[in-house]
Design a protein around this motif. Structure first.
Motif, PDB file in Angstrom:
ATOM      1  N   ARG A 184       0.830  -1.205   0.000  1.00  0.00           N
ATOM      2  CA  ARG A 184       0.000   0.000   0.000  1.00  0.00           C
ATOM      3  C   ARG A 184       0.867   1.258   0.000  1.00  0.00           C
ATOM      4  O   ARG A 184       0.545   2.261  -0.660  1.00  0.00           O
ATOM      5  CB  ARG A 184      -0.913   0.007   1.231  1.00  0.00           C
ATOM      6  CG  ARG A 184      -1.916   1.160   1.222  1.00  0.00           C
ATOM      7  CD  ARG A 184      -2.871   1.097   2.371  1.00  0.00           C
ATOM      8  NE  ARG A 184      -2.200   1.287   3.664  1.00  0.00           N
ATOM      9  CZ  ARG A 184      -2.833   1.480   4.810  1.00  0.00           C
ATOM     10  NH1 ARG A 184      -4.163   1.466   4.841  1.00  0.00           N
ATOM     11  NH2 ARG A 184      -2.166   1.623   5.923  1.00  0.00           N
ATOM     12  N   THR A 218      -6.157  -1.450   1.487  1.00  0.00           N
ATOM     13  CA  THR A 218      -6.689  -1.033   2.793  1.00  0.00           C
ATOM     14  C   THR A 218      -7.799  -1.976   3.239  1.00  0.00           C
ATOM     15  O   THR A 218      -7.860  -2.385   4.403  1.00  0.00           O
ATOM     16  CB  THR A 218      -7.222   0.406   2.724  1.00  0.00           C
ATOM     17  OG1 THR A 218      -6.154   1.288   2.386  1.00  0.00           O
ATOM     18  CG2 THR A 218      -7.815   0.821   4.069  1.00  0.00           C
ATOM     19  N   SER A 244      -1.566   4.000  -7.177  1.00  0.00           N
ATOM     20  CA  SER A 244      -2.951   4.017  -7.650  1.00  0.00           C
ATOM     21  C   SER A 244      -3.886   4.088  -6.444  1.00  0.00           C
ATOM     22  O   SER A 244      -3.797   3.267  -5.529  1.00  0.00           O
ATOM     23  CB  SER A 244      -3.245   2.754  -8.468  1.00  0.00           C
ATOM     24  OG  SER A 244      -4.638   2.590  -8.636  1.00  0.00           O
ATOM     25  N   TRP A 245      -4.813   5.068  -6.454  1.00  0.00           N
ATOM     26  CA  TRP A 245      -5.722   5.181  -5.311  1.00  0.00           C
ATOM     27  C   TRP A 245      -6.672   3.987  -5.236  1.00  0.00           C
ATOM     28  O   TRP A 245      -7.083   3.576  -4.157  1.00  0.00           O
ATOM     29  CB  TRP A 245      -6.511   6.492  -5.374  1.00  0.00           C
ATOM     30  CG  TRP A 245      -7.477   6.611  -6.528  1.00  0.00           C
ATOM     31  CD1 TRP A 245      -7.233   7.166  -7.744  1.00  0.00           C
ATOM     32  CD2 TRP A 245      -8.842   6.163  -6.531  1.00  0.00           C
ATOM     33  NE1 TRP A 245      -8.350   7.100  -8.537  1.00  0.00           N
ATOM     34  CE2 TRP A 245      -9.365   6.495  -7.814  1.00  0.00           C
ATOM     35  CE3 TRP A 245      -9.671   5.542  -5.615  1.00  0.00           C
ATOM     36  CZ2 TRP A 245     -10.665   6.192  -8.195  1.00  0.00           C
ATOM     37  CZ3 TRP A 245     -10.973   5.254  -5.985  1.00  0.00           C
ATOM     38  CH2 TRP A 245     -11.467   5.574  -7.264  1.00  0.00           C
ATOM     39  N   ARG A 246      -7.037   3.410  -6.418  1.00  0.00           N
ATOM     40  CA  ARG A 246      -7.890   2.228  -6.389  1.00  0.00           C
ATOM     41  C   ARG A 246      -7.169   1.043  -5.728  1.00  0.00           C
ATOM     42  O   ARG A 246      -7.750   0.304  -4.928  1.00  0.00           O
ATOM     43  CB  ARG A 246      -8.305   1.841  -7.818  1.00  0.00           C
ATOM     44  CG  ARG A 246      -9.326   2.769  -8.440  1.00  0.00           C
ATOM     45  CD  ARG A 246      -9.863   2.190  -9.729  1.00  0.00           C
ATOM     46  NE  ARG A 246     -10.899   3.031 -10.302  1.00  0.00           N
ATOM     47  CZ  ARG A 246     -10.679   4.050 -11.121  1.00  0.00           C
ATOM     48  NH1 ARG A 246      -9.427   4.353 -11.478  1.00  0.00           N
ATOM     49  NH2 ARG A 246     -11.694   4.771 -11.607  1.00  0.00           N
ATOM     50  N   GLU A 247      -5.894   0.891  -6.101  1.00  0.00           N
ATOM     51  CA  GLU A 247      -5.115  -0.206  -5.505  1.00  0.00           C
ATOM     52  C   GLU A 247      -4.917   0.024  -4.008  1.00  0.00           C
ATOM     53  O   GLU A 247      -4.991  -0.909  -3.209  1.00  0.00           O
ATOM     54  CB  GLU A 247      -3.756  -0.322  -6.203  1.00  0.00           C
ATOM     55  CG  GLU A 247      -2.968  -1.544  -5.739  1.00  0.00           C
ATOM     56  CD  GLU A 247      -1.644  -1.690  -6.475  1.00  0.00           C
ATOM     57  OE1 GLU A 247      -1.135  -2.811  -6.527  1.00  0.00           O
ATOM     58  OE2 GLU A 247      -1.130  -0.660  -6.977  1.00  0.00           O
ATOM     59  N   LYS A 248      -4.688   1.302  -3.616  1.00  0.00           N
ATOM     60  CA  LYS A 248      -4.531   1.622  -2.186  1.00  0.00           C
ATOM     61  C   LYS A 248      -5.807   1.271  -1.415  1.00  0.00           C
ATOM     62  O   LYS A 248      -5.760   0.707  -0.319  1.00  0.00           O
ATOM     63  CB  LYS A 248      -4.203   3.110  -1.998  1.00  0.00           C
ATOM     64  CG  LYS A 248      -2.752   3.486  -2.249  1.00  0.00           C
ATOM     65  CD  LYS A 248      -2.515   4.952  -1.944  1.00  0.00           C
ATOM     66  CE  LYS A 248      -1.062   5.340  -2.166  1.00  0.00           C
ATOM     67  NZ  LYS A 248      -0.188   4.709  -1.154  1.00  0.00           N
ATOM     68  N   ASN A 249      -6.972   1.609  -2.004  1.00  0.00           N
ATOM     69  CA  ASN A 249      -8.240   1.285  -1.348  1.00  0.00           C
ATOM     70  C   ASN A 249      -8.420  -0.228  -1.205  1.00  0.00           C
ATOM     71  O   ASN A 249      -8.906  -0.724  -0.180  1.00  0.00           O
ATOM     72  CB  ASN A 249      -9.408   1.871  -2.121  1.00  0.00           C
ATOM     73  CG  ASN A 249      -9.535   3.376  -1.917  1.00  0.00           C
ATOM     74  OD1 ASN A 249      -8.928   3.929  -1.015  1.00  0.00           O
ATOM     75  ND2 ASN A 249     -10.320   4.019  -2.770  1.00  0.00           N
ATOM     76  N   SER A 273       2.276   1.706  -3.507  1.00  0.00           N
ATOM     77  CA  SER A 273       1.299   1.854  -4.592  1.00  0.00           C
ATOM     78  C   SER A 273       1.081   3.333  -4.923  1.00  0.00           C
ATOM     79  O   SER A 273       1.059   4.194  -4.042  1.00  0.00           O
ATOM     80  CB  SER A 273      -0.022   1.202  -4.198  1.00  0.00           C
ATOM     81  OG  SER A 273      -1.000   1.436  -5.188  1.00  0.00           O
TER      82      SER A 273
END
Length: 636
Positions: free
Chosen positions: A49, A62, A54-59, A52
């Motif tokens: 995380r 998470t 990418s905010w999608r990948e971070k979400n 990463s």
């Protein structure tokens, strides 16, 4: 190890113990591995995380972290702490349900479930199963409801085992006892073991862990499902009132940890000696639950309520008057009629009310000097609170706060144990009850024949017990004394005037030693103490007298004897201690020497007879009476 077939049961138990110990080690290894794998996976997700972009990948990562955290094995994998002594009892059943059939359970201080999900040790507090061990003898039929199912059958085995540092040391199987002597096992007839025998073996005479020795009557009280209101436990000396109270709270904490966490439970003992005596056992039994005296707890409660730190003065000639039960209703009326912001000023003003003065000085004598002093204290805002004032001040603070807010503000207790309740005044008992939450859950133990404080009205406890009906009270009576030998309990019954009390199975020694005068009595005392120390250097002998001046005299007379404890130091190490009668309630010793219990010091009055009863019933093995004057009533 003897190879005789009569020791096969020992060999089988040793093999089982090794299997249990192996499973404990393997389970600990597997649990450690599960936690390590979970932590490694968590660290990997956190690293991904962080790296990463990418905010999608971070979400997504998470979400995985949150889900992973829900299954953290550290939260549900309980560490097994009793590795040195994993169990103390073995109970076998032949169940009529063929799917169960013949089965054996191991009973321990902590339950143990192996890594492959086998329940190998049953916690003694798990009543439906441990009841097989505590409530039945071999050959008895049982009918129990376990997990909603009726269970019927016969008890096939009930053994007590002693495991020390992962090694089997002793087994009691019916009337036979197997014991490790040097490197060989020997078989003998089962002998009655007192708690003092256990204490001598471990060379520590504080309260010992007796969970393997709990009687069926005690176990029934301990595991009672009644949790609201008061459980009142009565019984003579040595019947196990304190033991039942402490183990009952342990059961409550085990079976309902959310309602009865240690920080919301309280144990109140009679004095510092008894508090210290209990603390060792309670540390393992009750965790961090507070064990204290009423005075120490009450001072803390006053500070919590008022923000004031009170340092009470010692000595108050009006102690009995300030502990009068008459003040209870007067406090309630005063709070409703008079307002006073400062808590200490409130106390002085209360004492000065005409109705209070009438109650405290019904005969008139001493009233005016007391009133003059009160006015002076009020004018100067004196902080000179005595120990006798504490219960009045606490009740005053509680009543000012009212029930709802006081409980909300202090998160009052889910359960309180009150030991030796007969020596607490009505105000003290009411203050303790007011410190419980809405369920008013308390365990109260008492024995009217052991009331020894002159400033407590004997009727206070009876009045409080009557008032308990409003919250609900269940009464339990323990009728058998397990501490004292038959000979000593016969003497105790004569002193107390009770009908002959039931006793356990062991016999002991009761001897009188008459001397011509005090000097000869001191010589006899020293000779006797030297003999007892030589016979058993690991035992604890108490020399008990009535007066403080005699305590100093006896201490000087015994100087030089091996194991003599220092003056004014009531510890529970092996040896010899000298103490006064008022210090020994609730504790026990292998040997007791009562020094010159004469009719002048122990008068033929209820309080002195109670005190004499307390002294006599401290002895687990032998009682010696050294005297030269006329013996007190009941001893001759």
């Amino acid at each position: 190890m003897n190879n005789n077939s009569q020791f096969d049961i020992v060999v089988q138990e040793q093999q089982r113990l090794q299997e249990i110990l192996g499973s404990i080690e393997e389970t600990a290894r597997q649990n450690k591995l599960k936690i390590a794998n979970h932590d490694a996976y968590t660290a990997e997700l956190e690293k991904e995380r962080l790296e990463s972009v990418s905010w999608r990948e971070k979400n997504s990562l998470t979400f995985k972290l949150v889900e992973n955290d829900k299954f953290d094995p550290a939260r549900y994998l309980t560490s097994f702490q009793m590795t040195d002594s994993p169990y103390f009892g073995v109970v076998g059943i032949n169940d009529r349900d063929r799917r169960i059939g013949s089965k054996e359970y191991l009973i321990g201080k902590q339950g143990f479930v192996s890594h492959d999900n086998r329940a190998l040790v049953v916690d003694w507090r798990k009543a439906p199963l441990s009841r097989f061990f505590y409530d039945y003898e071999v050959g008895e039929e049982y009918l129990e409801t376990i997990q909603g199912r009726e269970r019927e059958g016969v008890i096939s085995r009930r053994d007590t085992v002693d495991i020390v540092k992962r090694h089997l040391r002793r087994m009691e199987c019916g009337e036979a006892m197997y014991e490790l002597a040097a490197d060989n096992w020997v078989k003998s007839e089962k002998q009655y073991q007192t708690t003092s025998d256990t204490k001598a073996a471990i060379q520590d005479h504080r309260m010992v862990d007796i969970v393997a020795l709990i009687s069926p009557d005690q176990f029934r009280m301990i595991t009672s499902e009644a949790t609201d209101g008061c459980t009142l436990i009565t019984g003579g000396a040595g019947s196990g009132k304190t033991v039942v109270s402490l183990h009952r709270l342990s059961c409550l904490q085990f079976n309902d940890p959310e309602r009865f966490p240690p920080e919301r439970c309280l144990v109140l003992m009679f004095n510092k000696v008894l508090r210290n005596y209990v603390r060792q056992t309670s540390a393992e039994l009750l965790g961090s639950t507070r064990v204290d005296t009423f005075s120490a707890w009450a001072l803390g409660a006053i500070t919590a309520l008022t923000g004031r730190v009170i340092k009470p003065i010692v000595g108050d000639e009006l102690t009995a008057r300030k502990k009068s039960s008459k003040l209870s209703s007067l406090l309630t009326r005063y709070v409703n009629e008079v307002m006073e912001a400062d808590p200490i000023q409130d106390l002085w003003r209360f004492y000065g009310q005409p109705s209070v003065l009438d109650a405290m000085f019904s005969e008139g004598k001493g009233r005016e000097p007391f009133l003059v002093e009160l006015r002076q204290r009020y004018a100067t805002k004196s902080q000179a609170v005595s120990f006798a004032d504490i219960s009045v001040l606490l009740r005053l603070c509680q009543l000012r706060e009212k029930d709802g807010s006081i409980r909300d503000a202090l998160d009052w207790y889910a359960h309180i144990i009150i030991d030796e309740g007969q020596d607490l005044s009505l105000l003290e008992l009411e203050a303790i009850l007011a410190a419980t939450d809405k369920h008013c859950s308390i365990t109260l133990s008492a024995d009217s024949k052991q009331q020894i404080l002159s400033w407590v009205d004997g009727g206070d406890f009876d009045l409080f017990r009557t008032n308990l009906r409003e919250i609900g009270v269940s009464s339990e009576a323990l009728s058998v004394s397990y501490r004292c030998p038959k000979e000593i309990m016969a003497l105790a019954s004569r002193i107390s005037g009770r009908e002959s009390e039931q006793v356990g199975r062991h016999s002991g020694v009761l001897e009188y030693h008459q001397a011509a005068d005090e000097d000869n009595a001191l010589v006899k005392l020293r000779q006797l103490v030297e003999q007892l120390v030589a016979m058993d250097p690991n035992s604890l002998t108490a020399v008990i007298c009535k007066k403080k001046s005699d305590e100093k005299l006896l201490q000087r007379a015994l100087i030089g004897i091996t194991g003599l404890h220092a003056p004014d130091e009531l510890t529970f190490e092996p040896g010899v201690l000298v103490t006064i009668a008022h210090q020994v309630k609730g504790v026990e010793f292998a040997n007791v020497i009562l020094f010159d219990p004469n009719s002048r010091d122990f008068r033929n009055s209820p309080l002195d007879q109670n005190l004499l009863y307390v002294c006599v019933t401290r002895a687990c093995k032998r009682l010696d009476i050294v005297y030269w004057r006329e013996l007190a009533h009941g001893l001759a």
